[in-house]
Structure formats: C-alpha cells, structure tokens
Design an enzyme around this catalytic site. Structure first.
Site, PDB file in Angstrom:
ATOM      1  N   LYS A  97       1.670   5.850  -8.899  1.00 55.02           N
ATOM      2  CA  LYS A  97       2.331   7.136  -8.617  1.00 55.02           C
ATOM      3  C   LYS A  97       2.691   7.263  -7.139  1.00 55.02           C
ATOM      4  O   LYS A  97       1.835   7.148  -6.266  1.00 55.02           O
ATOM      5  CB  LYS A  97       1.396   8.268  -9.051  1.00 55.02           C
ATOM      6  CG  LYS A  97       2.018   9.624  -8.949  1.00 55.02           C
ATOM      7  CD  LYS A  97       1.408  10.530  -9.986  1.00 55.02           C
ATOM      8  CE  LYS A  97       1.668  11.978  -9.706  1.00 55.02           C
ATOM      9  NZ  LYS A  97       1.181  12.828 -10.793  1.00 55.02           N
ATOM     10  N   ARG A 120       0.157   8.098 -22.558  1.00 61.33           N
ATOM     11  CA  ARG A 120      -0.295   6.867 -21.900  1.00 61.33           C
ATOM     12  C   ARG A 120       0.520   5.738 -22.472  1.00 61.33           C
ATOM     13  O   ARG A 120       0.766   5.688 -23.679  1.00 61.33           O
ATOM     14  CB  ARG A 120      -1.769   6.621 -22.225  1.00 61.33           C
ATOM     15  CG  ARG A 120      -2.709   7.068 -21.128  1.00 61.33           C
ATOM     16  CD  ARG A 120      -4.020   6.331 -21.184  1.00 61.33           C
ATOM     17  NE  ARG A 120      -4.767   6.585 -22.396  1.00 61.33           N
ATOM     18  CZ  ARG A 120      -5.715   7.495 -22.523  1.00 61.33           C
ATOM     19  NH1 ARG A 120      -6.035   8.268 -21.495  1.00 61.33           N
ATOM     20  NH2 ARG A 120      -6.388   7.651 -23.643  1.00 61.33           N
ATOM     21  N   ARG A 168      -0.737  18.784 -11.355  1.00 60.52           N
ATOM     22  CA  ARG A 168      -0.552  19.254 -12.730  1.00 60.52           C
ATOM     23  C   ARG A 168      -1.886  19.202 -13.450  1.00 60.52           C
ATOM     24  O   ARG A 168      -2.793  18.498 -13.065  1.00 60.52           O
ATOM     25  CB  ARG A 168       0.475  18.374 -13.451  1.00 60.52           C
ATOM     26  CG  ARG A 168       1.883  18.567 -12.896  1.00 60.52           C
ATOM     27  CD  ARG A 168       2.907  17.707 -13.633  1.00 60.52           C
ATOM     28  NE  ARG A 168       2.989  18.072 -15.030  1.00 60.52           N
ATOM     29  CZ  ARG A 168       2.788  17.224 -16.046  1.00 60.52           C
ATOM     30  NH1 ARG A 168       2.479  15.980 -15.811  1.00 60.52           N
ATOM     31  NH2 ARG A 168       2.903  17.630 -17.283  1.00 60.52           N
TER      32      ARG A 168
HETATM   33  C1  BTN Z   1       1.176  16.277  -9.939  1.00 62.33           C
HETATM   34  O1  BTN Z   1       0.023  16.431 -10.340  1.00 62.33           O
HETATM   35  O2  BTN Z   1       1.797  15.242 -10.164  1.00 62.33           O
HETATM   36  C2  BTN Z   1       1.868  17.370  -9.164  1.00 62.33           C
HETATM   37  C3  BTN Z   1       1.556  17.308  -7.709  1.00 62.33           C
HETATM   38  C4  BTN Z   1       2.271  18.340  -6.878  1.00 62.33           C
HETATM   39  C5  BTN Z   1       1.772  18.362  -5.450  1.00 62.33           C
HETATM   40  C6  BTN Z   1       2.593  19.249  -4.579  1.00 62.33           C
HETATM   41  S1  BTN Z   1       2.183  19.054  -2.878  1.00 62.33           S
HETATM   42  C7  BTN Z   1       3.151  20.449  -2.476  1.00 62.33           C
HETATM   43  C8  BTN Z   1       2.941  21.469  -3.551  1.00 62.33           C
HETATM   44  N1  BTN Z   1       1.799  22.301  -3.261  1.00 62.33           N
HETATM   45  C9  BTN Z   1       0.794  22.106  -4.121  1.00 62.33           C
HETATM   46  O3  BTN Z   1      -0.304  22.674  -4.068  1.00 62.33           O
HETATM   47  N2  BTN Z   1       1.145  21.203  -5.031  1.00 62.33           N
HETATM   48  C10 BTN Z   1       2.491  20.730  -4.838  1.00 62.33           C
END
Ligand code: BTN
Length: 332
Positions: free
Chosen positions: A187, A322, A123
């Site tokens: 996380k 936060r 994100r």
């Molecule tokens: C975040 O930042 O919390 C979201 C992460 C999402 C990662 C997943 S891995 C599978 C899918 N493909 C990606 O490129 N991103 C999501």
C-alpha cells in the site's frame, strides 16, 4: 508561526546553525532557541543533533510543506477550484479538523495538510500512522448538491484521481477496490471519505488522503499491512510540495467532473488500474467467507464478483476482499 516552527524551518536545510544565529534570525534569546529545540524533540519526535562549537542540525534534512510552494504546483484550472489552502504542523486528524470547520462556512475546495497527525484515521476504524514531516496527510472539503446515494461512486473517482497524480512520479500503480493505491501489492496511499449533511443533499464531503513518501523503517513497523513509500520505489527523495500539489490538482478537478457527470468519466481509467479484475478473490462478509472472481465495478462503483457462474454486486463498506494466491502474470 510559533518559535518552534520557525526554528524547524531554519533547520530544514540540514546544515548546522548555532543557537546564536538562530536567535538573531528570529529575534529571540539563545535560551528560547534551546527551549524550542527541546520542544521539537519531545513534541514532534524530531531527531536534532547538538554539537558544541557548531550548533544544531537535523539528523536528516526535512522539506517542510509550504503553502506558496504547493500552490505553484497546482494548474490554472485547479487554482480556480481551490478554496482555502492551509498547512498545520500537528493535528489530531486532518479529516476530523476539516469536519469541525465545515460548519463554519469553510469554502468548498479548501484543503488542509498537516506535518503530523496524532490520531490519523484509516478505513474500518484502523489508525493511520502519521509521523512528522515524512509523508502526506491531506483533507479536501467539497460541498455537493447531490444526495448521499449519488455519492456512492465518489471513492472510486478519488482513487482514480490520486493514482493519476502519483503516476506523475511513479509508474505501475494499481488500485485495489474500493480505493487503496498499491504498488506491487504494497500500500502506497489510502483514502478515507467522510460525509456530513442531509440524505437527499446538500452534503459536505471530506476527502482524506494519506500518501507514504518517506516512512522510517522503525515507524513502518507500526503498520499492520504490507506498505511501500515513494522514496523506496524511486530510490531517491521526492519533493513533498510537488506531490501535494499534484494530488490537490487532480482531486479538485475530479470533484468538479464527478459533480457534473458522476462516475462515468472515471470508469475507463479505473479499468486500467483495477488490480482485482479477473482475479480469484476471498470475500469477507461479516463472519462469512466466500470465494469468487473479480469482474470489475458497475456504474455505481459497486464491485461485481462472479460466484458459481452468477454475478453479485457488493458496496464498499459491506465487504472486505483478499486476493487469493493465483495472481495475474507479472504480479509479485
Ligand atoms: C485507509 O485506511 O486506507 C485510509 C487512510 C486515510 C488516511 C488519511 S491521512 C489524511 C486524512 N486524515 C485522516 O485522519 N485520515 C486521512
């Protein structure tokens, strides 16, 4: 499957295999096996030991994702909703790949998993660290006959579904609005929703889920926030097929429920897992910071923050939050 992938599958058991036996099993020469081994080390950064007289062995055993094994873990209900299930060894991003094939008639309910992502997306434009064979990188495609606005709560529904799936393996998981899955403030899993289509619908949603399962400490140093993996939490290895199956199963069912009933069905479960509820928070709004108390989400998935005795709602994407120092009893 390429020779490299076939060699990797045979080495997956963590035992020694001679170049001769690998070649015979695959019907290729020893030189071709050697070339594949070099490729695996360079392309996938997989550590393979080579011992004269014994052969090749993975430095640590690897459970490669397998469509058949994963399908076995999906419930009968989930299977009725599943489109095409595919595992690729390496992609830029499973979300990116899914968005590309969405236009060419990929059925709703299709799922793509990859062993490695070279440009995994998180994100807020962050990268998602995605080493080979270590974690789960998964994207689900779902076609909704709903408007973009109707989907405002979908990220919440997905977070509930993923936390339910992971709770089959690990206790005490919480969700940090809008959709980070945390354990003891670290996380464990992240979710990235990407939407294509008309504002008034229909739309195609690609739900991307990354779950940390067995991240090496070295690779973990590239992650710019506190993180944890299931292997550390549980102090033992866990089956990636089982986790993948559980996540896919819960996601598919959540998509159907959301399509039919919207967010309402997910609110009770959300409340139980909401780690920001009644917590003092710092809210970052562009270049402004304000403080307030988290008061849960409303029926559209927006977070409600109490500030100077007044409730204000914020949509995901507009703010980042936060937690302030003062924490819930029992939290680290
Ligand atoms: C975040 O930042 O919390 C979201 C992460 C999402 C990662 C997943 S891995 C599978 C899918 N493909 C990606 O490129 N991103 C999501």
């Amino acid at each position: 499957m390429t020779i490299k992938q076939k060699v990797l599958r045979l080495l997956g058991d963590g035992r020694f295999h001679s170049g001769q036996s690998l070649g015979t099993s695959l019907g290729v020469s020893r030189a071709a096996v050697w070339k594949a081994i070099q490729g695996l080390q360079k392309q996938y950064a997989i550590s393979i030991q080579s011992v004269p007289g014994r052969g090749y062995r993975l430095a640590s055993p690897l459970e490669l994702l397998d469509v058949e094994q994963i399908t076995k873990q999906i419930s009968a209900k989930g299977k009725t909703l599943l489109g095409k299930l595919e595992v690729l060894p390496i992609v830029d991003s499973t979300n990116e790949h899914m968005l590309k094939v969405a236009g060419s008639g990929q059925p709703s309910g299709s799922v793509l998993l990859a062993e490695q992502q070279n440009a995994g997306r998180g994100r807020r434009g962050r990268p998602w660290v995605s080493p080979f064979g270590a974690n789960l990188y998964l994207s689900l495609l779902w076609r909704f006959d709903l408007s973009v606005q109707d989907l405002s709560g979908l990220g919440i529904a997905v977070a509930v579904a993923v936390s339910k799936a992971l709770s089959r393996f690990a206790p005490d998981l919480g969700i940090k609005w809008p959709n980070d899955i945390l354990w003891q403030n670290r996380k464990l899993a992240g979710i990235l929703l990407e939407i294509q289509g008309e504002t008034q619908g229909p739309v195609v949603v690609v739900v991307g889920v990354g779950v940390n399962i067995q991240m090496s400490t070295d690779v973990g140093k590239m992650i710019d926030q506190p993180w944890v993996d299931l292997a550390t939490m549980l102090d033992q290895p866990v089956s990636r097929q089982a986790i993948a199956g559980a996540v896919i199963d819960e996601l598919l069912q959540a998509m159907l429920v959301y399509q039919q009933q919207g967010l309402v069905e997910f609110l009770a479960e959300w409340r139980q897992r909401d780690i920001l509820l009644d917590q003092p928070l710092e809210i970052i709004l562009g270049d402004r910071n304000i403080t307030g108390i988290g008061r849960g989400i409303d029926s559209s998935g927006a977070i409600q923050i109490e500030h100077n005795g007044k409730l204000t709602r914020y949509m995901a994407g507009d703010v980042s939050l936060r937690q302030q120092q003062n924490k819930k009893p029992g939290q680290p």
